[in-house]
Design a protein around this motif. Structure first.
Motif, mmCIF file in Angstrom:
data_model
loop_
_atom_site.group_PDB
_atom_site.id
_atom_site.type_symbol
_atom_site.label_atom_id
_atom_site.label_comp_id
_atom_site.label_asym_id
_atom_site.label_seq_id
_atom_site.Cartn_x
_atom_site.Cartn_y
_atom_site.Cartn_z
ATOM 1 N N ASP A 1 17.986 54.351 24.324
ATOM 2 C CA ASP A 1 19.022 53.829 25.181
ATOM 3 C C ASP A 1 18.650 52.459 25.973
ATOM 4 O O ASP A 1 19.268 51.304 26.053
ATOM 5 N N LYS B 1 14.818 70.880 29.655
ATOM 6 C CA LYS B 1 16.395 70.354 29.769
ATOM 7 C C LYS B 1 17.188 71.620 30.366
ATOM 8 O O LYS B 1 18.418 71.766 30.393
ATOM 9 N N ARG C 1 18.321 66.901 23.839
ATOM 10 C CA ARG C 1 17.308 67.653 22.989
ATOM 11 C C ARG C 1 17.005 69.077 23.638
ATOM 12 O O ARG C 1 17.309 69.245 24.692
ATOM 13 N N LEU D 1 20.087 60.318 31.223
ATOM 14 C CA LEU D 1 21.076 59.048 31.078
ATOM 15 C C LEU D 1 22.406 59.959 31.027
ATOM 16 O O LEU D 1 23.632 59.313 31.452
ATOM 17 N N ASN D 2 22.425 60.977 30.465
ATOM 18 C CA ASN D 2 23.688 62.033 30.236
ATOM 19 C C ASN D 2 24.296 62.099 31.435
ATOM 20 O O ASN D 2 25.753 61.927 31.495
ATOM 21 N N TYR E 1 26.200 58.767 32.275
ATOM 22 C CA TYR E 1 27.439 58.647 31.362
ATOM 23 C C TYR E 1 28.423 59.700 31.867
ATOM 24 O O TYR E 1 29.766 59.227 32.004
ATOM 25 N N LEU F 1 25.779 70.190 22.230
ATOM 26 C CA LEU F 1 25.419 69.276 20.927
ATOM 27 C C LEU F 1 23.863 68.901 21.086
ATOM 28 O O LEU F 1 23.648 68.478 22.206
ATOM 29 N N GLY F 2 23.245 69.214 20.335
ATOM 30 C CA GLY F 2 21.600 68.952 20.440
ATOM 31 C C GLY F 2 20.860 69.487 19.376
ATOM 32 O O GLY F 2 21.154 70.017 18.278
ATOM 33 N N GLY G 1 22.399 69.228 15.772
ATOM 34 C CA GLY G 1 22.441 67.925 15.040
ATOM 35 C C GLY G 1 22.231 66.764 15.908
ATOM 36 O O GLY G 1 22.582 67.035 17.187
ATOM 37 N N TYR G 2 22.155 65.404 15.254
ATOM 38 C CA TYR G 2 22.490 64.236 16.293
ATOM 39 C C TYR G 2 23.793 63.639 15.836
ATOM 40 O O TYR G 2 23.551 63.236 14.492
ATOM 41 N N ASN G 3 24.718 63.414 16.618
ATOM 42 C CA ASN G 3 25.699 62.832 16.372
ATOM 43 C C ASN G 3 26.279 61.988 17.657
ATOM 44 O O ASN G 3 26.740 62.301 18.485
ATOM 45 N N ILE H 1 24.593 67.629 26.037
ATOM 46 C CA ILE H 1 24.468 66.762 24.898
ATOM 47 C C ILE H 1 22.738 66.438 25.122
ATOM 48 O O ILE H 1 22.431 65.973 26.202
ATOM 49 N N LYS I 1 16.905 55.600 17.376
ATOM 50 C CA LYS I 1 16.982 56.322 18.724
ATOM 51 C C LYS I 1 16.814 57.678 18.869
ATOM 52 O O LYS I 1 17.515 58.481 17.922
ATOM 53 N N GLY J 1 16.215 59.376 22.053
ATOM 54 C CA GLY J 1 16.467 59.796 23.380
ATOM 55 C C GLY J 1 16.640 58.565 24.173
ATOM 56 O O GLY J 1 17.108 57.574 23.854
ATOM 57 N N GLY J 2 16.471 58.749 25.735
ATOM 58 C CA GLY J 2 16.672 57.961 26.593
ATOM 59 C C GLY J 2 15.794 56.598 26.466
ATOM 60 O O GLY J 2 16.565 55.435 26.543
HETATM 61 P P1 ADP Z 1 15.801 62.342 27.024
HETATM 62 O O1 ADP Z 1 15.291 61.015 27.020
HETATM 63 O O2 ADP Z 1 14.857 62.971 27.911
HETATM 64 O O3 ADP Z 1 16.047 62.688 25.785
HETATM 65 P P2 ADP Z 1 18.141 61.294 28.544
HETATM 66 O O4 ADP Z 1 19.165 61.984 29.233
HETATM 67 O O5 ADP Z 1 17.436 60.201 29.331
HETATM 68 O O6 ADP Z 1 17.151 62.207 27.841
HETATM 69 O O7 ADP Z 1 18.815 60.334 27.224
HETATM 70 C C1 ADP Z 1 19.184 60.989 26.170
HETATM 71 C C2 ADP Z 1 20.094 60.365 25.216
HETATM 72 O O8 ADP Z 1 20.083 60.819 23.906
HETATM 73 C C3 ADP Z 1 21.298 60.043 25.638
HETATM 74 O O9 ADP Z 1 22.089 58.748 25.142
HETATM 75 C C4 ADP Z 1 21.966 61.418 24.687
HETATM 76 O O10 ADP Z 1 23.485 61.102 24.673
HETATM 77 C C5 ADP Z 1 21.214 61.091 23.543
HETATM 78 N N1 ADP Z 1 21.224 62.381 22.751
HETATM 79 C C6 ADP Z 1 20.442 63.307 22.878
HETATM 80 N N2 ADP Z 1 20.720 64.382 22.036
HETATM 81 C C7 ADP Z 1 21.606 64.072 21.210
HETATM 82 C C8 ADP Z 1 22.465 64.406 19.904
HETATM 83 N N3 ADP Z 1 22.078 65.679 19.534
HETATM 84 N N4 ADP Z 1 23.514 63.717 19.603
HETATM 85 C C9 ADP Z 1 23.711 62.554 19.952
HETATM 86 N N5 ADP Z 1 23.057 62.004 21.208
HETATM 87 C C10 ADP Z 1 22.047 62.861 21.726
#
Ligand code: ADP
Length: 483
Positions: free
Chosen positions: A22, A307, A302, A383-384, A387, A329-330, A356-358, A300, A16, A18-19
């Motif tokens: 998910d 964004k 990108r 999506l965030n 959530y 976080l990003g 980072g990605y966490n 959280i 994964k 990004g969105g």
């Molecule tokens: P996009 O697809 O444009 O990046 P979305 O909000 O649709 O944005 O989905 C982003 C998904 O990626 C979410 O589940 C978000 O929590 C996750 N995500 C993005 N950056 C990080 C990060 N640095 N660490 C953990 N999860 C991240």
């Protein structure tokens, strides 16, 4: 029951960025629950191979003289059958699915995803003797854009759906690449794969799919206008009859504060008081003052222009004078990573940045924050913010795309009629962002109202059930129309 080949370049929990990850990790599960016969097709990146328990080879082939196999496995935690396009020369490399170690797009992405698309087409046309042929090929984003184009050349083919998760990423390459990939010349024209003398993957989906969907209804309207159309609004207008928006759902097995294993303290809308334990946990984790009266703002993301990082950076000098803690976080563009980290160094008592990605920290931030920041320039769904709503963390958003479709502003009227669940910027600017945050801070001082906003947010239904039904209806509609 229809047979659906769901084609995606990523799917959680296997891979994964990004969105899309998910969605591809949860919509197929929801479709299966509603009796659809689904195969999820993914490239076999090293991370995917690492994350699967076992697999078996079900077909072999070669694309562009590179040998490939189709492996069968399951999506962890579900019954969804996953087919992996295992072409080691294309996919088995270190780095991300689309970028190398330095975050640069891989030089041969066109070849890599052309291979992926050819494999999908072979499956769709029953050429691999797999004893399973789809009624519908559901493609997602530019990486699978060639599939509808290539299938359009065949009379006996499955119906095709193309879902736009983000129109800004189009898979544009030069004409030479088109020639080198030996793609049919009949696809090279202005209503086909050509885009201002260049070669566009995404146009393969937009021009040739039977139906096009976006991941929110509002985004389906927005992309018909030049401001959001990324040069494709003309084509999209011509396809308006076949274009619709279906809101993303969320995977409640992963994102549910009542069952979330990542949290210090689980909670739901009837035990909202417990949410604050997650806030103090986060404050301790980041060595911030532990104080429930300080509003915690989370993000959280990108780290890219989309964004709203520009207006966030513009706001920071003022924001740090407010009684808030800010947690970002990003990963993303280096200049944003550096600038944000510098601010965090300057205000260590208030501002924390984790580059980072966490996944686990993302869950903790969603639960521990009071407010979630998402002032995107455009947002196909987002999506965030969904959530955040589920976690009773009130989103502060711009009125675009899926943000507008899911967030209702805390205006006096909306508070009164109990629909308010967040804060909407009046316009996309630093001034408007600060005003929305100030409004939130003022309401935080009124616990009864704040609690009601949280309950409103947590009462929304963001499950996949309804959206999966809409996709199934669309599959059926395309099949009926083509019959
Ligand atoms: P996009 O697809 O444009 O990046 P979305 O909000 O649709 O944005 O989905 C982003 C998904 O990626 C979410 O589940 C978000 O929590 C996750 N995500 C993005 N950056 C990080 C990060 N640095 N660490 C953990 N999860 C991240």
């Amino acid at each position: 029951m229809n047979k659906i080949l769901y084609i995606s370049s990523e799917a959680f929990p296997l891979i994964k960025t990004g969105g899309l990850g998910d969605v591809a990790g949860s919509l197929p599960v929801a479709l299966c629950k509603q009796s659809q016969d689904v195969r999820l097709l993914l490239p076999a990146y090293p991370e995917v191979l690492h994350n699967i328990a076992k697999s078996k080879i079900i077909a072999t082939g070669a694309y562009y003289n590179l040998s490939a196999r189709i492996l069968e496995t399951r999506l962890p935690g579900s019954n969804v059958i996953v087919w992996l396009v295992d072409c080691p020369a294309a996919f088995n490399r270190p780095g991300g699915p689309y970028t190398d170690h330095h975050g640069q797009p891989r030089h041969d992405n066109a070849l890599r995803f052309a291979i992926f698309c050819h494999a999908a087409v072979d499956i769709a046309l029953g050429r691999l003797a797999l004893d399973w042929q789809p009624d519908v090929a559901h493609c997602n984003d530019w990486q699978s854009g060639l599939v509808p184009a290539l299938l359009s050349l065949h009379a006996k083919r499955p119906s095709t759906i193309f879902t736009i998760h983000n129109l800004a990423y189009q898979g544009i390459f030069d004409r030479r690449t088109f020639i080198d990939l030996h793609l049919p010349e009949e696809l090279w024209h202005i209503d086909g794969l050509e885009f201002y003398d260049q070669f566009s993957f995404i146009k393969g989906g937009l021009a040739y799919a039977d139906k096009i969907t976006t991941v929110s209804p509002r985004y389906a309207e927005e992309i018909l206008r030049p401001e959001y159309g990324d040069g494709l609004d003309g084509l999209l207008n011509s396809r308006q009859q076949d274009l619709s928006g279906i809101m993303n759902g969320i995977d409640e097995r992963q994102w549910n504060p009542g069952t979330d294993q990542h949290l210090k303290q689980k909670y739901n809308r009837r035990s909202l008081a417990k949410k604050s334990l997650n806030k103090s946990d986060l404050q301790q984790y980041f060595s911030l003052p532990v104080d429930d009266s300080i509003v915690m703002i989370g993000m959280i993301s990108r780290l890219v222009e989309q964004k709203g990082l520009d207006i966030i950076l513009e706001s920071l000098a003022t924001l740090v004078t407010y009684p808030v803690q800010l947690m970002i976080l990003g990963t993303g563009e280096t200049h944003y990573e550096i600038e944000l980290s510098e601010w965090a160094q300057r205000y260590p008592e208030q501002f924390k940045v984790t580059i980072g990605y966490n996944e686990s920290l993302a869950h903790k931030i969603e639960a521990g924050s009071d407010i979630y920041l998402m002032p995107s320039t455009f947002e196909p769904c987002g999506l965030n913010q969904l959530y955040s709503l589920c976690y009773g963390t009130l989103p502060v958003v711009t009125p675009v795309g899926g943000l507008a479709d899911s967030v209702t502003d805390a205006s006096e009227e909306n508070i009164k009629n109990q629909t308010a669940n967040g804060f909407i910027l009046k316009e996309r600017s630093a001034v408007a962002l600060l005003a929305a945050i100030q409004h939130a801070l003022a309401l935080y001082q009124q616990p009864k109202i704040w609690r009601q906003l949280q309950v409103n947010a947590m009462s929304g239904d963001f499950s996949w059930k309804v959206s999966a039904e809409r996709y199934i209806a669309l599959y059926q509609q395309t099949l009926d129309e083509r019959a």
